[in-house]
Write a protein that holds these residues in place. Structure first.
Motif, short mmCIF file in Angstrom:
data_model
loop_
_atom_site.label_atom_id
_atom_site.label_comp_id
_atom_site.label_asym_id
_atom_site.label_seq_id
_atom_site.Cartn_x
_atom_site.Cartn_y
_atom_site.Cartn_z
N ALA A 207 0.84 -1.21 0.00
CA ALA A 207 0.00 0.00 0.00
C ALA A 207 0.87 1.25 0.00
O ALA A 207 0.57 2.24 -0.69
CB ALA A 207 -0.93 -0.02 1.21
N ALA A 208 1.97 1.21 0.78
CA ALA A 208 2.89 2.35 0.82
C ALA A 208 3.43 2.67 -0.57
O ALA A 208 3.57 3.85 -0.94
CB ALA A 208 4.03 2.06 1.79
N ALA A 209 3.74 1.64 -1.34
CA ALA A 209 4.26 1.85 -2.69
C ALA A 209 3.24 2.59 -3.55
O ALA A 209 3.60 3.48 -4.34
CB ALA A 209 4.63 0.51 -3.31
N GLN A 210 1.97 2.25 -3.41
CA GLN A 210 0.93 2.94 -4.19
C GLN A 210 0.77 4.39 -3.73
O GLN A 210 0.63 5.30 -4.54
CB GLN A 210 -0.40 2.19 -4.07
CG GLN A 210 -0.38 0.80 -4.70
CD GLN A 210 -1.76 0.17 -4.73
OE1 GLN A 210 -2.78 0.85 -4.65
NE2 GLN A 210 -1.79 -1.15 -4.84
N ILE A 211 0.78 4.59 -2.41
CA ILE A 211 0.62 5.95 -1.88
C ILE A 211 1.80 6.83 -2.31
O ILE A 211 1.63 7.99 -2.69
CB ILE A 211 0.52 5.90 -0.34
CG1 ILE A 211 -0.74 5.14 0.08
CG2 ILE A 211 0.51 7.30 0.25
CD1 ILE A 211 -0.76 4.73 1.55
N ALA A 212 3.00 6.28 -2.24
CA ALA A 212 4.21 7.05 -2.56
C ALA A 212 4.22 7.53 -4.00
O ALA A 212 4.86 8.55 -4.31
CB ALA A 212 5.45 6.20 -2.28
N LEU A 213 3.54 6.83 -4.89
CA LEU A 213 3.47 7.26 -6.29
C LEU A 213 2.69 8.56 -6.44
O LEU A 213 2.91 9.31 -7.40
CB LEU A 213 2.81 6.16 -7.14
CG LEU A 213 3.63 4.89 -7.37
CD1 LEU A 213 2.79 3.85 -8.10
CD2 LEU A 213 4.90 5.20 -8.15
N GLU A 214 1.77 8.84 -5.50
CA GLU A 214 0.89 10.00 -5.63
C GLU A 214 1.16 11.11 -4.64
O GLU A 214 0.78 12.25 -4.85
CB GLU A 214 -0.57 9.54 -5.51
CG GLU A 214 -0.98 8.53 -6.58
CD GLU A 214 -2.48 8.31 -6.63
OE1 GLU A 214 -3.23 9.26 -6.34
OE2 GLU A 214 -2.90 7.17 -6.93
N ILE A 215 1.81 10.77 -3.50
CA ILE A 215 2.11 11.78 -2.48
C ILE A 215 3.61 11.75 -2.21
O ILE A 215 4.13 10.76 -1.68
CB ILE A 215 1.32 11.53 -1.18
CG1 ILE A 215 -0.19 11.45 -1.46
CG2 ILE A 215 1.60 12.64 -0.17
CD1 ILE A 215 -1.02 11.13 -0.24
N ASP A 216 4.29 12.81 -2.56
CA ASP A 216 5.75 12.86 -2.40
C ASP A 216 6.19 13.06 -0.95
O ASP A 216 7.26 12.62 -0.55
CB ASP A 216 6.34 13.99 -3.24
CG ASP A 216 6.23 13.71 -4.74
OD1 ASP A 216 6.26 12.52 -5.11
OD2 ASP A 216 6.11 14.67 -5.51
N SER A 217 5.35 13.73 -0.18
CA SER A 217 5.79 14.22 1.14
C SER A 217 5.42 13.29 2.28
O SER A 217 5.23 13.72 3.41
CB SER A 217 5.17 15.60 1.39
OG SER A 217 3.76 15.53 1.27
N VAL A 218 5.32 11.98 2.04
CA VAL A 218 4.95 11.03 3.10
C VAL A 218 6.00 9.94 3.19
O VAL A 218 6.49 9.43 2.18
CB VAL A 218 3.54 10.42 2.84
CG1 VAL A 218 3.48 9.69 1.50
CG2 VAL A 218 3.15 9.47 3.96
N ASP A 219 6.37 9.59 4.42
CA ASP A 219 7.24 8.45 4.70
C ASP A 219 6.50 7.47 5.61
O ASP A 219 5.49 7.83 6.24
CB ASP A 219 8.55 8.88 5.35
CG ASP A 219 9.60 9.31 4.32
OD1 ASP A 219 9.27 9.36 3.11
OD2 ASP A 219 10.73 9.59 4.73
N PHE A 220 7.04 6.27 5.72
CA PHE A 220 6.36 5.17 6.41
C PHE A 220 7.29 4.56 7.45
O PHE A 220 8.45 4.24 7.16
CB PHE A 220 5.92 4.12 5.38
CG PHE A 220 5.08 4.68 4.27
CD1 PHE A 220 3.71 4.71 4.38
CD2 PHE A 220 5.68 5.23 3.14
CE1 PHE A 220 2.93 5.26 3.37
CE2 PHE A 220 4.91 5.78 2.12
CZ PHE A 220 3.53 5.80 2.24
N LEU A 221 6.77 4.38 8.67
CA LEU A 221 7.55 3.86 9.79
C LEU A 221 7.01 2.49 10.20
O LEU A 221 5.80 2.32 10.39
CB LEU A 221 7.48 4.81 10.98
CG LEU A 221 7.86 6.28 10.72
CD1 LEU A 221 7.74 7.08 12.01
CD2 LEU A 221 9.27 6.39 10.15
#
Length: 370
Positions: A207-221
């Motif tokens: 899911a993080a991979a999909q989100i990262a394609l559309e939102i540049d300013s988010v990281d995942f912990l």
């Protein structure tokens, strides 16, 4: 009451945090509480409210460890224990044997999982006084298996020290804390729990991979450790991060002692479990006023009110998980509304005092049985 809690866990998860909170609260209410732990148990450091002499080390290698069962029996006799409360399935037969040797003691079990008990349990647990199910889904599983008469089964949802998680946010320098993390992203999404396949960290990463394609300013912990001897699942997750090209967006933080502060630092919490009978960390996130996206496990459906205290999505549906998370990351006002509702729900439904009072009542019921 004179109470012995038994737990042979070699690592700390939600069930072990539940035990530590219960022991502390019972002790504060004036009960004489003892705890039997495996040697070098990590739970010991969570039991600062107890005197050292009230903590008993015993190996408890497996359900057939007769030597450990005999030691428990002697301890129960010497300390005139009234209630023996066991928390792990592999410990149940040992506790049952020990209680059988002490006719005045009563056995109470807490069941944290929906997984069926085996034939050894069915044979060994005939004299159980009460069984506590931590969620409705666990209660349904227990009733369906028909090992225990229905009148012995009680549903008591896990509770947490809500005030502890709220206090962590008071005078909290969120920006300073975030600067201590290995990321400078504007938005932070987190998942907390042992690295196990059923906890769904793989789905979180996809899911993080999909989100990262559309939102540049988010990281995942990712917070937690792989408790398995070969660390295979943790290695699989590391490989998957490289495969998905997320090396700069996903950060492993390992085991953390500062989970309340960490939760306050997040913008969104995700529970992507494939199986979750309860999900204590979801309640902790609610208490921190954090918006939650969770898969629709039995536990999550009992904790999260969809659209009011969080969002629920189908289990193992990576696209739905990514979509719900993305929508909330793009809507700060909705995250705030869900977080405020979540904090109120945690206070009302999952406070520790309610859980402890219900457990005390079950102990009294157990003592009234023959």
């Amino acid at each position: 009451m004179r109470i012995l809690q038994i737990n042979s866990a070699r690592s700390i998860g939600g069930g072990e945090r539940h035990l530590a909170d219960l022991v502390t609260a019972l002790s504060q209410r004036g009960h004489d509480v003892y705890v039997a732990l495996a040697p070098s148990s990590p739970i010991r450091v969570e039991l600062s409210a107890l005197l050292e002499r009230n903590i008993f080390s015993v190996r408890m290698r497996n359900a057939l460890d007769i030597s450990s069962a005999q030691k428990l029996a002697r301890f129960i006799k010497e300390h005139e224990i009234e209630i023996v409360h066991s928390h792990l399935a592999r410990d149940y037969p040992l506790a049952a044997f020990a209680v059988r040797k002490n006719v005045d003691a009563r056995l109470v079990l807490t069941r944290h999982l929906e997984r069926p008990l085996n034939n050894l349990h069915a044979f060994a647990l005939k004299r159980v006084a009460r069984v506590i199910a931590v969620s409705k889904s666990v209660e349904r599983a227990l009733r369906a298996q028909e090992i225990f008469p229905p009148y012995k089964i009680r549903h008591v949802p896990n509770g947490i020290d809500v005030e502890k998680f709220e206090r962590a946010g008071h005078d909290f320098d969120r920006e300073a804390y975030r600067r201590s993390l290995p990321t400078s992203a504007r938005l932070l999404v987190g998942i907390v729990g042992e690295l196990r396949e059923h906890k769904g960290q793989e789905d979180f990463l996809r899911a993080a991979a999909q989100i990262a394609l559309e939102i540049d300013s988010v990281d995942f912990l990712i917070v937690g450790e792989d408790p398995s001897p070969d660390k295979r699942y943790g290695a699989h997750l590391m490989h998957l991060i490289k495969e998905l090209g997320l090396q700069r967006r996903v950060h492993f933080l390992g085991w953390r002692e500062d989970v309340p502060e960490l939760l306050h630092a997040l913008d969104l919490f995700i529970s992507s479990s494939r199986i979750e009978p309860f999900g204590l960390v979801m309640v902790e996130a609610l208490a921190c006023g954090l918006a939650v996206v969770a898969t629709k496990t039995g536990g999550a459906q009992e904790i999260i009110e969809d659209g009011e205290t969080g969002r629920l999505v189908p289990v193992a549906d990576v696209e739905a998980l990514a979509k719900a998370a993305r929508e909330l990351l793009e809507d700060a006002l909705e995250r705030k509304r869900l977080g405020e509702n979540a904090r109120s729900a945690a206070r009302e439904r999952f406070n520790l005092a309610r859980m402890v009072t219900a457990t005390e009542q079950i102990y009294r019921e157990a003592l009234d049985t023959k």
